[in-house]
Design an enzyme around this catalytic site. Structure first.
Site, PDB file in Angstrom:
ATOM      1  N   GLY A  45      14.262   4.080 -41.372  1.00  0.00           N
ATOM      2  CA  GLY A  45      14.054   4.644 -42.699  1.00  0.00           C
ATOM      3  C   GLY A  45      13.729   6.117 -42.664  1.00  0.00           C
TER       4      GLY A  45
ATOM      5  N   GLU B 117      17.682  -0.502 -36.360  1.00  0.00           N
ATOM      6  CA  GLU B 117      17.449  -1.780 -37.053  1.00  0.00           C
ATOM      7  C   GLU B 117      18.098  -2.977 -36.368  1.00  0.00           C
ATOM      8  OE1 GLU B 117      16.746   1.409 -40.122  1.00  0.00           O
ATOM      9  OE2 GLU B 117      18.175   1.070 -38.492  1.00  0.00           O
TER      10      GLU B 117
ATOM     11  N   ALA C 194       9.856   2.220 -40.574  1.00  0.00           N
ATOM     12  CA  ALA C 194       9.131   1.355 -41.498  1.00  0.00           C
ATOM     13  C   ALA C 194       7.705   1.118 -41.012  1.00  0.00           C
ATOM     14  CB  ALA C 194       9.861   0.023 -41.646  1.00  0.00           C
TER      15      ALA C 194
ATOM     16  N   GLU D  62      16.939   7.774 -42.682  1.00  0.00           N
ATOM     17  CA  GLU D  62      17.569   7.559 -43.989  1.00  0.00           C
ATOM     18  C   GLU D  62      16.969   8.483 -45.056  1.00  0.00           C
ATOM     19  OE1 GLU D  62      19.225   3.081 -44.161  1.00  0.00           O
ATOM     20  OE2 GLU D  62      17.093   3.201 -43.678  1.00  0.00           O
TER      21      GLU D  62
END
Length: 697
Positions: free
Chosen positions: A102, A125, A63, A105
């Site tokens: 992310g 995270e 992120a 992901e």
């Protein structure tokens, strides 16, 4: 399309190159650019596949931290990952550097993944008090199985490419230019008629004992809730259709976003990076730093030497006698062999360090050309002043002279030299090659470039370095002395050391204060109490029961008996029955009627004492900012990271509530519970410790 994504065509393949230096963080512009580029690829005639690749150092490092705390903007990451996965085109991610959070992901949203041999992936995270929120807990288990997915998510660790391939997390590992190897892989897939392979359509993972796993992860996290929540999210991937699992993952994620733990861990994340950024050092160049001298080869000196060698510095270690020098060399060799066994150090590098990198000598003249010397001898002012007098005579002009003292006055040590501007405190924590904290203690006459050199050394050694002023114990040990005293007072008043230890480990500390005392050695506290006795305030309450145990030769773990009794071959200790007897005797002598304490009261008093002294430390300028205290306690004293540090804990509780408790405790013991002027000032002004951090940045 934004300028963060470069779109190009290679025959029937659309290449989406992410260009958001330095690490391709998933900013709104990157998310929007990827979404727009997918639209374009699907709209263009002749495109059969999409290759997503990162420019520069990484695929996608995660992120965009500049967006933390701000309202999220579309396209949201879960929608982007679903949009990539749902493409009718074949989508491949070519991964290099790191693909974290992310970033992984997004890669899991692709249909196939290829990685460079040095690539690393992970879902970290939990280190921010969260879980993956864009399908990580739903897609990863479909590739790796539930147990491995839980281990990866709850540890937040980075998985190397070879292991990722073995787990099915990536399909192939190939060395070369990421775009070139990615294109070759896409062409191979197209030529063999490989189908789209959305991870969401793969079978759900096999069930495991979810409740036992949840309990185990919660216990291991010592109260941190995000790893345990991740277990439930992975459970959802096994028990519900993918779309429902995604909804549940998002609900878990949003619940965690509202927690105090998330606030604490975000605070720790940002301030771990901010703590070394000192306005006073802007534009100040550190001195040259290639060789380090160390005085003393005991546990601390050997640990410092190990850390310096691992950082690529040349080390000259001085001991008084040849036998001690040989023993020091053995300690360092043992430390480095540990790194070899863990795969952190090659045998060839180990041999080079022990032969050319390290010199062990009994002659101070060996230090004449070193750039910096760290003294790590017995904690006695006379001994240290003698050492610094000898260093002053032998070391070259400009050599930084550092003391590793834990408590003593660095100004007085500096006065033993003709160059106090070159003297600084570098307080390492044992074992020095493992513990991350380094207190950089700045004396009255320390030159700015010497301070900069201290921080440069800390960075080279991989330490979290905190600036501290001179006082008894500096930041950490000064505060420790007070909150430990609060624990001692509770023992005198009726709480057992064992209840206190359990209450504080349940709160999240790695160890309770009495178990820590046993580990460090009870003789250390005993010596400190004797040292301070002549200057003690008459109203100060100091327990004597534990001194009686020390007088019998019992100093904790090293002698097998302290607050706890330790048996060879057994982990940990059992409560020592002598302690209750000794405490009862002292209570009778003092006329104290013991009372019961709740665990909540124990934690509150302990924490209020810590915060109150920390506020005095900041108010006096010993710590420049509250965040300096927080990082000191986090990295040197086992403070639970999910609270962010004692000052962040106090902000979360409300400073007015903390002050009210301190004033209430002061009705029992006005001398010990004197409210810090800074705390009173902040409450009166309606401000927080974090307001002071922001003002100092």
């Amino acid at each position: 399309m934004t300028d963060k994504i470069e779109y190009s065509r290679q025959d029937d393949i659309a290449v989406l190159r992410i260009r958001n230096p330095p690490v391709n963080a998933l900013s709104q512009a990157v998310r929007q650019g990827l979404s727009d580029a997918m639209d374009r690829a699907e709209a263009e005639d002749g495109v059969k596949a999409v290759l997503i690749v990162g420019e520069g150092r990484a695929f996608i490092a995660g992120a965009d931290i500049t967006e933390f705390g701000k309202p999220p903007q579309e396209p949201f990451l879960p929608d982007l990952c679903t949009r990539i996965e749902g493409s009718p085109l074949l989508v491949v991610a070519s991964m290099h550097g790191v693909s974290l959070g992310g970033g992984l992901e997004v890669a899991l949203g692709a249909h196939y993944r290829i990685a460079q041999p040095d690539a690393r992936v992970g879902l970290p995270e939990v280190h921010l008090g969260l879980i993956p929120g864009a399908g990580g807990t739903q897609r990863l288990p479909r590739l790796t199985g539930a147990e491995k997915a839980i281990e990866i998510i709850t540890s937040g660790r980075q998985v190397k490419a070879a292991e990722a391939e073995e787990l099915g997390l990536v399909d192939r590992v190939t060395e070369g230019d990421p775009e070139a190897v990615g294109l070759a892989y896409v062409r191979e897939l197209l030529s063999t008629g490989a189908p789209r392979r959305p991870v969401s359509e793969l079978p759900a993972p096999e069930p495991i004992d979810w409740d036992a796993t949840y309990d185990s992860v919660l216990k291991k996290g010592r109260g941190q809730i995000s790893p345990a929540t991740a277990v439930r999210a992975v459970q959802d991937s096994a028990e519900h259709p993918f779309a429902e699992g995604m909804k549940r993952e998002r609900a878990h994620f949003m619940d965690l976003m509202q927690t105090d733990q998330r606030k604490g861990m975000i605070h720790a994340f940002f301030n771990e990076r901010a703590v070394g950024n000192l306005p006073e050092l802007k534009g100040v160049e550190p001195r040259a730093l290639q060789s380090v001298g160390i005085i003393g080869g005991g546990t601390m000196g050997a640990g410092i030497a190990t850390a310096a060698l691992l950082a690529g510095l040349n080390v000259i270690l001085i001991e008084m006698k040849q036998e001690a020098a040989d023993a020091a060399r053995e300690r360092i060799a043992g430390n480095l062999q540990g790194a070899v066994k863990r795969g952190k150090l090659s045998e060839s590098r180990y041999e080079a360090m022990m032969t050319t990198g390290l010199e062990v000598s009994v002659n101070y003249d060996s230090l004449r050309d070193v750039d910096l010397v760290v003294e790590a001898v017995f904690e006695d002012m006379g001994v240290k002043r003698e050492v610094f007098g000898r260093l002053d005579a032998v070391c070259k002009p400009g050599c930084v002279l550092a003391t590793n003292t834990s408590y003593l006055d660095v100004n007085e040590i500096a006065a033993a030299t003709s160059r106090p501007e070159d003297v600084i405190g570098l307080h390492f924590f044992s074992p020095a090659h493992v513990m991350k904290l380094l207190e950089v203690v700045v004396a009255d006459k320390t030159a700015p470039d010497v301070v900069a050199t201290g921080f440069a050394l800390g960075k080279a050694l991989g330490k979290v370095s905190v600036r501290a002023g001179v006082c008894d114990g500096f930041i950490g040990n000064r505060i420790l002395a007070v909150y430990r005293t609060a624990a001692d007072h509770m023992v005198l008043d009726g709480a057992s050391p064992f209840q206190i230890d359990k209450a504080l480990t349940d709160f999240g500390f790695a160890m309770g204060p009495f178990a820590v005392a046993d580990l460090a050695g009870l003789d250390i506290g005993w010596a400190t109490r004797k040292r301070k006795a002549p200057h003690r305030h008459p109203e100060e309450r100091v327990p004597t029961y534990i001194d009686r145990l020390c007088e019998q030769g019992h100093f904790g773990q090293k002698t097998g008996e302290g607050y706890y009794v330790y048996e060879k071959g057994k982990r940990g200790g059992t409560p020592n029955p002598k302690i209750a007897e000794l405490v009862a005797e002292e209570q009778a002598e003092r006329g104290i009627t013991p009372r019961d304490f709740t665990d909540e009261e124990i934690v509150r008093r302990y924490m209020c004492a810590m915060v109150n002294e920390a506020a005095k430390v900041v108010g006096e300028g010993i710590a420049r900012r509250p965040l300096d205290v927080d990082m000191t306690l986090l990295f040197g004293y086992g403070f639970p990271r999910f609270w962010g540090g004692p000052m962040k804990w106090a902000d979360i509780q409300g400073l007015d509530n903390v002050l009210a408790d301190i004033e209430r405790y002061a009705q029992e013991d006005a001398w010990f519970w004197q409210p810090a002027p800074l705390l009173k000032k902040l409450v009166a002004e309606g401000r927080t410790f974090d307001d002071l951090n922001k003002a100092a940045s």
